[in-house]
Design a protein around this motif. Sequence first.
Motif, PDB file in Angstrom:
ATOM      1  N   TRP A   1      25.087  -9.139  35.471  1.00  0.00           N
ATOM      2  CA  TRP A   1      25.292  -8.793  34.062  1.00  0.00           C
ATOM      3  C   TRP A   1      24.147  -7.938  33.541  1.00  0.00           C
TER       4      TRP A   1
ATOM      5  N   GLU B   1      24.310 -10.844  22.568  1.00  0.00           N
ATOM      6  CA  GLU B   1      23.197 -10.145  23.215  1.00  0.00           C
ATOM      7  C   GLU B   1      22.597  -9.081  22.283  1.00  0.00           C
ATOM      8  N   GLN B   2      23.479  -8.366  21.574  1.00  0.00           N
ATOM      9  CA  GLN B   2      22.993  -7.338  20.646  1.00  0.00           C
ATOM     10  C   GLN B   2      22.134  -7.921  19.538  1.00  0.00           C
TER      11      GLN B   2
ATOM     12  N   THR C   1      33.500 -12.259  27.421  1.00  0.00           N
ATOM     13  CA  THR C   1      32.585 -11.118  27.497  1.00  0.00           C
ATOM     14  C   THR C   1      32.230 -10.542  26.127  1.00  0.00           C
TER      15      THR C   1
ATOM     16  N   ARG D   1      28.478 -10.149  24.654  1.00  0.00           N
ATOM     17  CA  ARG D   1      27.938  -8.832  24.271  1.00  0.00           C
ATOM     18  C   ARG D   1      27.425  -8.841  22.829  1.00  0.00           C
TER      19      ARG D   1
END
Lengths: 211, 467
Positions: free
Chosen positions: B52, A200-201, A193, A197
């Motif tokens: 998600w 994704e940022q 995860t 994350r």
Amino acid sequence: MQAFTTLKALVAPMDRANIDTDAIIPKQFLKSIKRTGYGPFLFDEWRYEDHGEPGMDCSNRPKRADFVLNQKRFQAAQILITRENFGCGSSREHAPWAILDAGFSCVIAPSFADIFYNNCFKNGILPIVLDDAAMDVLFDACAANDGFTLQIDLAAQTVSLASGVVFTFEVDDFRKHCLLNGLDDIALTLAQTDSIRSYEQEHKRQAPWLF
Amino acid sequence: MAKTLFEKVWDQHVVTKNDDGSVLLYIDRQLVHEVTSPQAFEGLRLAGRKPWRVNASVATPDHNVPTNNRDQGITDPVSRAQVEALDANCAEFGITEFGLGDIRQGVVHVMGPEQGLILPGMTVVCGDSHTSTHGAFGAIAMGIGTSEVEHVLASQCLIQKQPKSMRIRVEGTLPAGMTGKDVALYIIGKIGTAGGTGYAIEFAGSAIRALSMEGRMSLCNMTIEAGARCGMIAVDDVTIAYVKGRPYAPAGDAWLQAREAWVDLHSDADAVFDKELQFNAEDIAPQVSWGTSPEMVLPITASVPDPQHARDDVQSDGWSRALVYMDLKAGTPLQEITIDKVFIGSCTNGRIEDFREAAAMVKGKSVAGNIKLAMAVPGSGLVKQQAEAEGLDEVFRQAGFEWRDPGCSMCLAMNADRLEPGERCASTSNRNFEGRQGMGGRTHLVSPAMAAAAAIAGHFVDIRDWS
Ligand code: SF4
């Protein structure tokens, strides 16, 4: 998911190339919202004389005498051997669900369609690729011996005949690992995860119009 | 280092690399339909997981929906339950859905691009093999199974191995009337249904660049029939003009920023492919499939082939079975094959340009007496609306066609639109497998103009001679 380690089982032959997902499980059965119950409808149009519909009781349906899987000697088979490009056509996971539900957990062919191949691993089915020469050996042995069985060992990546002949096959390490241990790959992915994350940022910074 | 288009998009989406060479790939967009999603939502529920990123997914029902008498709802209870399950799942998980009464509802692969949900450089997935359609936008677009639908819902990622790369160039000028569909069938006829297995294909060359976005989508749509993981086409002005102004496309400053990034979405001049093929556009004639696999396809001027002339025993065996199933004799000219039904629609050919081309063929004419049913089924509510604004519905109706509501319809016959045993159909869809359009039904794949002309003549004709 059910793990796959070793399997010694009866073999059924489908000596035909390009078997597509519409043949494996016809579209009317795709209306179900479950993952199980597709086994009696596997190869429905080839297996039965009449037209199958979801929810039917198949025990009394007229069977086609010329369809190989209807032969008594293949009733308890758990390994399917077939020809090139097996599972071509649609992405329907109902195809491996039907194969599994009908008692098969291993399919051996010279090649598979990509999506079908991938779908097998998600459901505890081992798809094995062997070359045409090896396939010919298997088909000949199956035709010659009633009760022909094969021994599959995923860890060793081997397919063994009772005669002593052994073929080896290739399989991705990751897929092998998941199948051997019956792992849920969603849980494996979600263990990352933090990486997702942070990716994704950064992705959002570079391409904000995608969010 | 020089990169292919595929490598550029792929590299931008790698989250992590695993030891065995596979990667965790980030997915920008997931399209969802009713058939391959219920078990995925059920899986989420059982595991207590949430999507998600809910706005990455957009859903619409298409496979099961009726194409007429919509006001009566879905009469088949099993189909209705599946569509209602999609409605309930989207509501529960907060996913945008264009439901049955929405003008935007349609075949997912028509709806997505039309809404601007598919953008250049994206990674796109859907639990549907024809997701390959969206490669027309310079996106990596792949069909996935239901377990992977669940995986993407839960994590926005997929575990993937990079496929090998293939470039197929089509150079020259396509003869008048030849479409992306003819190019697709021609290529599949040449390389076979397993010709692309293990590859990501990039379509390039002057004939591809000259195609409209609709033509490019028809071509990429059928990449899966060639067995490939996906098909792609470089981004150019045609792509950008198509995307501009669509509801979900970026606007204002974001549009300018995006457009600047998209300019790079082509293979570098010295990029290396694992395999390269080239065809001449001038060689492409109107294509008609004669058998039970999309690779069993020939130009309209040809005759049904003889299994004795097959390449090997496997092919000969396949051809012999196909001739029996299709009730055809070797040596019969394709133009002499008479048909019973005509279907114009699907994610291959259900866009506005397809209906314009078909309408041009039937305008002022009537379907032949032997045609039991000719259907024109728009790919989405918006395609339908546009066609009606142009008066195309009237052209079809006056010729004796039925003008229907949007959905997959007779492409796979999960709803009431189907072939009866033994019926023969000229179809603009993408698969001619046994039983695909109804048990015992016989499918011939063609372009919209070819299907329309066949409806008028009652048999296949060479549209190059059509007046
Ligand atoms: S139109 Fe046909 S091929 Fe396309 S998504 Fe629907 S059923 Fe599948």
